[in-house]
Design an enzyme around this catalytic site. Structure first.
Site, mmCIF file in Angstrom:
data_model
loop_
_atom_site.group_PDB
_atom_site.id
_atom_site.type_symbol
_atom_site.label_atom_id
_atom_site.label_comp_id
_atom_site.label_asym_id
_atom_site.label_seq_id
_atom_site.Cartn_x
_atom_site.Cartn_y
_atom_site.Cartn_z
ATOM 1 N N SER A 20 0.833 -1.199 0.000
ATOM 2 C CA SER A 20 0.000 0.000 0.000
ATOM 3 C C SER A 20 0.872 1.255 0.000
ATOM 4 O O SER A 20 1.690 1.433 -0.902
ATOM 5 C CB SER A 20 -0.969 -0.040 1.187
ATOM 6 N N HIS A 23 -8.262 1.480 -0.965
ATOM 7 C CA HIS A 23 -8.147 0.562 -2.109
ATOM 8 C C HIS A 23 -9.506 0.081 -2.611
ATOM 9 O O HIS A 23 -9.657 -1.064 -3.033
ATOM 10 C CB HIS A 23 -7.233 -0.617 -1.760
#
Length: 408
Positions: free
Chosen positions: A105, A208
């Site tokens: 991430s 996300h």
């Protein structure tokens, strides 16, 4: 994928948000230059990272706007302290090609700096913008994330569909992080799939997923002002676990990952295929090391989580063992095109073996919320379709394999 590997390949793992803990910075401040580094990084990020990392409580370090730059700055400082990694230290394509780097991430920004794509200053500044933009997106709708451990994949997919949730992080090691509305997460926890545990995460929203679209738009408007270098080390992407060879592609993926699932499981699989013999997780360490140990169970791979300054000597020894050996010439031979959403797939009428310029339409996914087009992200050859017309796919499921085009 090719089976070519090289001995003593070192992986460096850069953690993302969710790895933070109260007081995590305190033990590192004994190192020379630490306090001034975090004051300097805080000035770039427009946040008091030093105070946040030492006396900030759990609620303070949950704040996406400031936690993301703190995590990235912490990883980059310790990488500099190790001395064997690029970023704050000198590097070039001719030196330091002894490790494979991947981040989780926001850790992908750390990885980009370690691979020489971005300067440390640019990585911290871009992370701060990303964190603030995602915090604003989180404030629009009450959403969150939960880790799901174990259980049947098909049962989990059905439960996510029922509760309006989406898989956000496919982490490997039996862990999937799901995201969406808080009421959906609460319903999943109250009635999890058989054999699964659901653990709410201390994050501010549904990262996300399409809920982060406003943040993605902010980043898209910004990154055109950056001048990235091509990676000087093997750099794996969360999108599909493949190596990324151009700085422009790295930046593009850093933007799209804000609304796309993280495939850390694919990164771990690629690292294993590359013949990695040791892995170091940068601070705040622990989460990725745990995933790697479970995913690589039975493999002879040493995994070191840098929990404090006392771990630095072992990390340096692992770096010294890899330094001076050639980086694996192997690049993953193919890349996977994945679905951006859950829905029914309609592949384009493109025959296997066809050369595809970047941007070639590859099909469409029809979901309850609308339609999403899928296209080739780079020049390549369609090696294999992995789906048929009418197949039901989840977000992140593979649709096709592409071989990147190599100049003669």
């Amino acid at each position: 994928m090719s089976s070519d590997t090289v001995e003593d390949v070192l992986a460096v793992l850069a953690p993302g948000q969710g790895a933070q803990k109260p007081g995590m910075l305190t033990p590192w401040l004994e190192l020379p230059g630490a306090e001034s580094f975090f004051r300097w990084a805080g000035a770039i990020a427009d946040a008091d990272l030093l105070t946040l990392g030492t006396t900030g409580d759990a609620e303070a370090i949950k704040d996406t706007a400031v936690t993301q730059p703190l995590v990235v700055a912490m990883s980059l400082f310790v990488a500099r302290e190790l001395g064997g990694l690029p970023g704050p230290v000198a590097h070039s394509p001719q030196t330091g090609r002894d490790v494979v780097i991947t981040g989780h991430s926001v850790g992908e920004l750390t990885a980009a700096a370690l691979a020489g794509v971005l300067s440390v200053e640019a990585a911290i500044a871009l992370t701060a913008v990303r964190g603030r933009a995602m915090a604003r997106a989180c404030a629009l709708t009450p959403t969150g994330m939960s880790a799901v451990l174990g259980g049947d994949a098909d049962e989990l997919a059905a439960a996510l569909e029922q509760h309006g949730l989406a898989p956000a992080n496919l982490n490997g090691g039996g862990q999937t992080v799901v995201a969406g509305p808080l009421e959906g997460l609460a319903a999943l926890k109250a009635a999890p799939p058989a054999g699964a545990r659901v653990l709410p995460l201390s994050v501010a929203g549904a990262f996300h997923t399409p809920y982060m679209a406003p943040a993605r738009e902010e980043l898209e408007a910004l990154v055109g002002g950056l001048q990235p270098a091509d990676p000087s080390r093997l750099l794996l992407s969360n999108a599909d676990g493949a190596a990324v060879s151009s700085g422009a592609e790295v930046l593009s993926r850093l933007v799209t990952q804000v609304t796309s699932p993280v495939h850390f499981d694919a990164c771990l699989a690629t690292l294993r295929d590359l013949g990695v013999t040791a892995a170091i997780e940068l601070p705040p360490a622990g989460a990725l090391a745990g995933l790697a140990k479970r995913e690589w169970k039975g493999a002879d791979i040493e995994v070191l989580a840098l929990s404090g300054p006392g771990d630095l000597d072992r990390a340096r020894a692992l770096i010294d063992a890899a330094r001076g050996r050639p980086e694996p010439e192997h690049q993953p031979d193919w890349r996977v095109v994945v679905s951006p959403v859950r829905g029914t797939v309609s592949p384009a009428d493109v025959a296997e073996g066809t050369r595809l310029p970047a941007g070639t339409p590859l099909g469409r996914i029809r979901s309850r919320r609308g339609e999403a087009d899928v296209s080739a992200g780079y020049d390549g050859v369609l090696a294999e379709w992995l789906v048929q017309d009418g197949d039901l796919v989840d977000a992140g499921d593979p649709l096709a394999r592409l071989y990147p085009e190599v100049s003669a």
